[in-house]
Motif scaffolding. Structure first.
Motif, PDB file in Angstrom:
ATOM      1  N   LYS A 417      80.653   8.712  42.098  1.00 45.96           N
ATOM      2  CA  LYS A 417      79.924   7.529  41.629  1.00 45.96           C
ATOM      3  C   LYS A 417      79.448   7.762  40.202  1.00 45.96           C
ATOM      4  N   ASN A 424      80.579   0.125  37.977  1.00 48.66           N
ATOM      5  CA  ASN A 424      79.903  -0.971  38.659  1.00 48.66           C
ATOM      6  C   ASN A 424      80.837  -2.166  38.862  1.00 48.66           C
ATOM      7  N   GLN A 427      84.465  -0.008  40.682  1.00 48.99           N
ATOM      8  CA  GLN A 427      84.366   1.116  41.606  1.00 48.99           C
ATOM      9  C   GLN A 427      85.521   2.098  41.314  1.00 48.99           C
TER      10      GLN A 427
END
Length: 445
Positions: A417, A424, A427
């Motif tokens: 992440k 955002n 992904q």
């Protein structure tokens, strides 16, 4: 013209002309690879089934000219590889979301393979007009390479042509091979099932996403996903295959592991026609970037040059055998395979489940230019833009310098992440962002 655009100049012309009762097709070519520039002809011979070949080449030309995005259509020529007793034509749609390949297998041609090589093909209007009138029982001779004959056809004169192959086109053509290698077979349809399915494609442009399912003892397209269904992004793109319906013997449907991109392989006597679709009309293969994570490890140029010198066009590429024979680490060989795909030296054959070698007509140094995210990630590492907060097995946290901001990257149990805008928005559906890539490079032993 940018550093990644290719100025393609054909020194002769493509042609179909009648000579001694034969229809002769000669394809002009261009290449940046110096060692093949002096080879006048790679293949010369006749097509066993000229009508089917002509229809397939016409379909590739239609795909190359197609675009399913609002951007203006730009036409780019397909490429052709000859060697190991077979010929492959490859093309990409102008919108970069459709990849097509025609494999002419050993029994599809009768002639002489003079040399292995790959060329750019000039598909112009007179060529297409001539292909459209090829008949079933006439003799059609195919010559792949440079010919010192002036172009003349029944349709008129073919002029010398120059085209630019921009970064997006090249990147899509090369990266799509990684997507093909990631696909698994989902369905196999016989002749009747394939024809019925393709004839059921909705007319015009569809606003809904469709899925291919096997329900009620038949294959059908539906906007509703079911168990084991295959996602078809932009179903109207399959209409490009309708001209091949009379010649199909069976088909196989493939889907990528992530469930987005898919491919259909049509079997036509001694030929195979493969069509791969990106996840949606507005998503070209060049922008996906899923290849990048497999290119983190630097591969010595001598490895790439060695493979380039050892292999012949269309020859199966066996990374395991190559790794054993040349004492190359298996992990490094995996990176080498992806790097060779990324610079155009490897394609992937869904039917054989194997990479094959083919030399695209541009230089190997383009690998980083074709993948700016990877280049930016390596620059972040080089410029000490990575600060590791935690670096344990299966648990990594880092701060990465961005533009006027510090991004946080967390990689835990294989899941990554990042706080950047790219992550955002996408992904990991379009590959990793440059910040995650940089952290993986910095922590890669």
């Amino acid at each position: 013209m940018s550093a990644t655009d290719l100025e393609i100049a054909y020194t002769t012309h493509s042609q179909i002309q009648a000579k001694n009762g034969l229809q002769q097709l000669v394809l002009a070519h261009h290449t940046e690879i110096e060692e093949v520039q002096n080879i006048p002809c790679f293949f010369w011979g006749s097509m066993v089934e000229p009508l089917v070949v002509a229809k397939c080449l016409g379909t590739i030309a239609k795909i190359v000219r197609s675009s399913y995005t609002p951007v203006p259509v730009k036409l780019y020529d397909p490429i052709v590889s000859t060697g190991t007793e077979q010929i492959r034509f490859e093309g990409f749609s102008s919108c970069n979301g459709i990849y097509a390949r025609l494999d002419l297998l050993e029994n599809a041609v009768e002639g002489e393979f003079i040399a292995s090589g790959t060329t750019n093909v000039d598909f112009n209007e007179p060529m297409l007009n001539a292909l459209n009138v090829v008949k079933k029982n006439e003799v059609m001779v195919l010559g792949v390479g440079e010919k010192e004959v002036k172009v003349s056809t029944s349709q008129g004169t073919i002029t010398e042509k120059k085209v630019k192959l921009p970064q997006r086109w090249i990147k899509g053509l090369t990266s799509v091979q990684v997507y093909l290698a990631d696909m698994t077979e989902k369905f196999e349809l016989n002749k009747l099932q394939t024809i019925q399915l393709l004839q059921s494609i909705p007319k015009g442009k569809s606003l809904s996403s469709f899925y291919l399912s096997f329900r009620a003892n038949r294959y059908q397209f539906s906007p509703i996903a079911t168990a084991n269904s295959v996602y078809i992004g932009g179903i109207e793109r399959l209409q490009l295959l309708l001209g091949l319906l009379p010649y199909i013997e069976k088909s196989k449907i493939y889907q990528a592991i992530d469930g987005e991109s898919c491919a259909i392989c049509l079997y036509l006597s001694h030929m195979r026609f493969t069509l791969a679709l990106s996840p949606a009309n507005n998503r070209g293969f060049s922008g996906e970037g899923n290849i990048l994570e497999n290119m983190l490890q630097d591969i010595p140029l001598e490895y790439i040059h060695a493979v380039n010198g050892l292999c012949k066009a269309n020859e199966n590429f066996n990374p395991t055998l190559l790794s054993i024979e040349h004492a190359i680490d298996f992990q490094k060989m995996d990176s080498l395979t992806h790097s060779l795909s990324a610079i155009g030296l490897l394609g992937f054959d869904l039917h054989n489940r194997q990479h094959y070698y083919r030399r695209l007509p541009f230089k190997m140094e383009r690998i980083l230019l074709l993948n700016p995210r990877l280049k930016n990630a390596k620059n972040l590492v080089k410029n000490n833009g990575i600060q590791l907060i935690k670096n344990n097995v299966g648990d990594i946290e880092a701060q990465v310098t961005g533009t006027d901001v510090i991004h946080t990257v967390i990689i835990k149990n294989g899941q990554a992440k990042c706080t950047c805008e790219w992550f955002n928005q996408h992904q990991t559906k379009r590959g990793l962002c440059k910040h995650i890539l940089a952290v993986k490079i910095a922590t890669n032993p």
